[in-house]
Design an enzyme around this catalytic site. Structure first.
Site, mmCIF file in Angstrom:
data_model
loop_
_atom_site.group_PDB
_atom_site.id
_atom_site.type_symbol
_atom_site.label_atom_id
_atom_site.label_comp_id
_atom_site.label_asym_id
_atom_site.label_seq_id
_atom_site.Cartn_x
_atom_site.Cartn_y
_atom_site.Cartn_z
ATOM 1 N N LYS A 88 83.350 -69.825 -11.054
ATOM 2 C CA LYS A 88 82.779 -68.634 -10.979
ATOM 3 C C LYS A 88 82.267 -67.586 -12.012
ATOM 4 O O LYS A 88 81.288 -66.762 -11.838
ATOM 5 C CB LYS A 88 83.904 -67.716 -10.425
ATOM 6 C CG LYS A 88 83.935 -67.809 -8.527
ATOM 7 C CD LYS A 88 85.358 -67.041 -8.222
ATOM 8 C CE LYS A 88 85.714 -67.828 -7.072
ATOM 9 N NZ LYS A 88 87.116 -67.331 -6.490
ATOM 10 N N PHE B 73 87.146 -60.719 -10.884
ATOM 11 C CA PHE B 73 88.548 -61.006 -10.660
ATOM 12 C C PHE B 73 88.594 -62.036 -9.734
ATOM 13 O O PHE B 73 87.847 -61.906 -8.784
ATOM 14 C CB PHE B 73 89.489 -59.755 -10.275
ATOM 15 C CG PHE B 73 89.816 -58.777 -11.576
ATOM 16 C CD1 PHE B 73 88.801 -58.015 -12.248
ATOM 17 C CD2 PHE B 73 91.041 -58.827 -12.145
ATOM 18 C CE1 PHE B 73 89.116 -57.152 -13.248
ATOM 19 C CE2 PHE B 73 91.255 -57.836 -12.923
ATOM 20 C CZ PHE B 73 90.375 -57.212 -13.676
ATOM 21 N N ASN C 44 92.483 -58.577 4.054
ATOM 22 C CA ASN C 44 93.142 -59.668 3.253
ATOM 23 C C ASN C 44 94.581 -58.850 3.095
ATOM 24 O O ASN C 44 94.609 -57.857 2.962
ATOM 25 C CB ASN C 44 92.383 -60.294 2.307
ATOM 26 C CG ASN C 44 91.691 -59.315 1.506
ATOM 27 O OD1 ASN C 44 92.522 -58.394 0.544
ATOM 28 N ND2 ASN C 44 90.414 -59.032 1.485
#
Ligand code: CTP
Length: 408
Positions: free
Chosen positions: A338, A324, A208
């Protein structure tokens, strides 16, 4: 223990007569002080006085041949644990707010990663002027702390706001900031950073866009805040700050193993890495040949990687865990989800659909969500964001009544 090093920038105002006293008060607190005297400041107070009271050479020359590699501004910027500017005159504030770099003090200001405190001093009308207030607003947004000014009689005969705070108040303010800036003193902190790479064959991988910048900045900020830091990094082109233990990994599985090898003694875990969620089910030992194997289409079979945060959270004696998340939409909603799904103590979320605060950018804007509430850190350098994340997490940790997350 290393002495705290203070760079004191002295601007050109009548309040500069208080600077020698300010230096003495810092020294009485055990601080090592180097004074940077601006040209205007030298009209009010002499180099001799300031070097006599500080015991260090007073610096004022951007072009000092004696400075390390003739780069005095970089040397001083790195040396400083705290930059204090007193008096901060209207002209000095304007130059700092606009990023000028035309003398030693302004270049030290731009180059330092240390906290910055300004004690303004000027005539009351100048203080109130919109242009000056705009500059103060900008500097605050850039993370500068202000002490004063006080209201009272002024050297010009006016009465109003603009008197520089007394040296004792300035020192008190700075000391409490230094206490805060050591908010992770002695804690063991683990930070993951960067992307992971999941190999398809010997020459290709799934990965990524993570640059690792925010994770490295968090590691640096935790180190500056007094923590013992282990940084577990995926493949990135960044150097870790001195004094940080670094473990380099490639894959999600290697990152998980590295985390588990250090987590038992960890007090705070910052999971900044953009860990690959999926990896190829099998890694070919030889390069995949387009003409022989793919016939116009290549279908990859991927499997889920282990969730490192979940592994850490399942430990009985787990650290304070900070996740994060980079999102492209519904940032707060997904962040909240989350926070709960991964049972985190806090999550730091940002919107990577905005390219000015995205993966490759040097700036960021984030929101910290925790069971205690939410706090947004507005757009600024990833270093400043990291410092504020560390301060916020340290204070959340002190209010968290759970196992190792609770310092008491
Ligand atoms: N994370 C992890 N292990 C993984 C994937 C993610 O520890 N295998 C961590 C990241 O370091 C980050 C947090 O989980 O702190 C959130 O990562 P993210 O990819 O946003 O979460 P996912 O659960 O993968 O959610 P989604 O991909 O659906 O957004």
């Amino acid at each position: 223990m290393q002495q705290v090093q203070v760079v004191l920038g002295v601007g050109g105002g009548i309040a500069a007569y208080k600077s020698p006293d300010l230096v003495r008060k810092f020294i009485a607190r055990g601080r090592d002080v180097t004074v940077v005297l601006t040209d205007a400041g030298s009209k009010f107070v002499t180099t001799h006085t300031l070097s006599a009271v500080s015991g260090n050479q007073v610096r004022n020359d951007l072009w000092d041949e004696q400075a390390e590699r003739a780069m005095g501004h970089i040397e001083l910027a790195r040396w400083a644990n705290l930059l204090v500017i007193a008096p901060g005159t209207a002209d000095l504030l304007a130059r700092l707010a606009h990023g000028h770099a035309n003398d030693l003090l302004s270049t030290v200001y731009l180059a330092t990663e240390a906290p910055v405190v300004i004690a303004p001093a000027m005539n009351q009308a100048m203080w109130r002027h919109k242009a000056n207030q705009r500059n103060i607003g900008r500097l605050r947004e850039d993370g500068v702390e202000f002490v004063g000014p006080e209201f009272g009689d002024q050297a010009c005969g006016d009465v109003g706001p603009g008197r520089m705070s007394e040296p004792e108040s300035i020192v008190e303010f700075c000391e409490s900031l230094l206490d805060q800036s050591q908010c992770m003193k002695g804690l063991n902190v683990v930070v993951t950073a960067g992307p992971t790479r999941e190999a398809l064959d010997p020459v290709r991988f799934v990965s990524n866009y993570s640059s690792g910048r925010q994770g490295f900045a968090v590691a640096r900020a935790a180190k500056q805040a007094g923590a013992n830091v282990t940084l577990i990094s995926g493949p990135v082109a960044l150097d870790a700050a001195p004094g940080i233990d670094r473990i380099d990994v490639q894959t999600a599985s290697e990152m998980k193993n590295a985390v588990l090898s250090v987590i038992s003694t960890c007090d705070v875990f910052f999971s900044v890495a953009a860990v690959a969620d999926y990896r190829p089910v099998s890694r070919k030992t030889q390069k995949i040949k387009k003409h022989l194997e793919c016939s116009g289409k290549l279908v990859l079979e991927l499997e889920e990687t282990d969730d490192i945060l979940t592994c850490v959270n399942e430990m009985s004696d787990r650290p304070f865990v900070v996740g994060f998340a980079a999102e492209t939409q519904k940032t707060i909603e997904y962040g909240r989800e989350k926070l709960q799904r991964k049972s985190l103590d806090a999550i730091v979320i940002n919107d990577v659909s905005d390219s000015t605060i995205g993966f490759e950018s040097t700036e960021n804007e984030v929101t910290i969500l925790s069971p205690q509430g939410r706090c947004t850190l507005h757009k600024q350098s990833k270093d400043k964001i990291a410092q504020q994340i560390v301060t916020n997490i340290a204070s959340l940790r002190t209010c968290q009544p759970s196992s190792k997350a609770n310092p008491s």
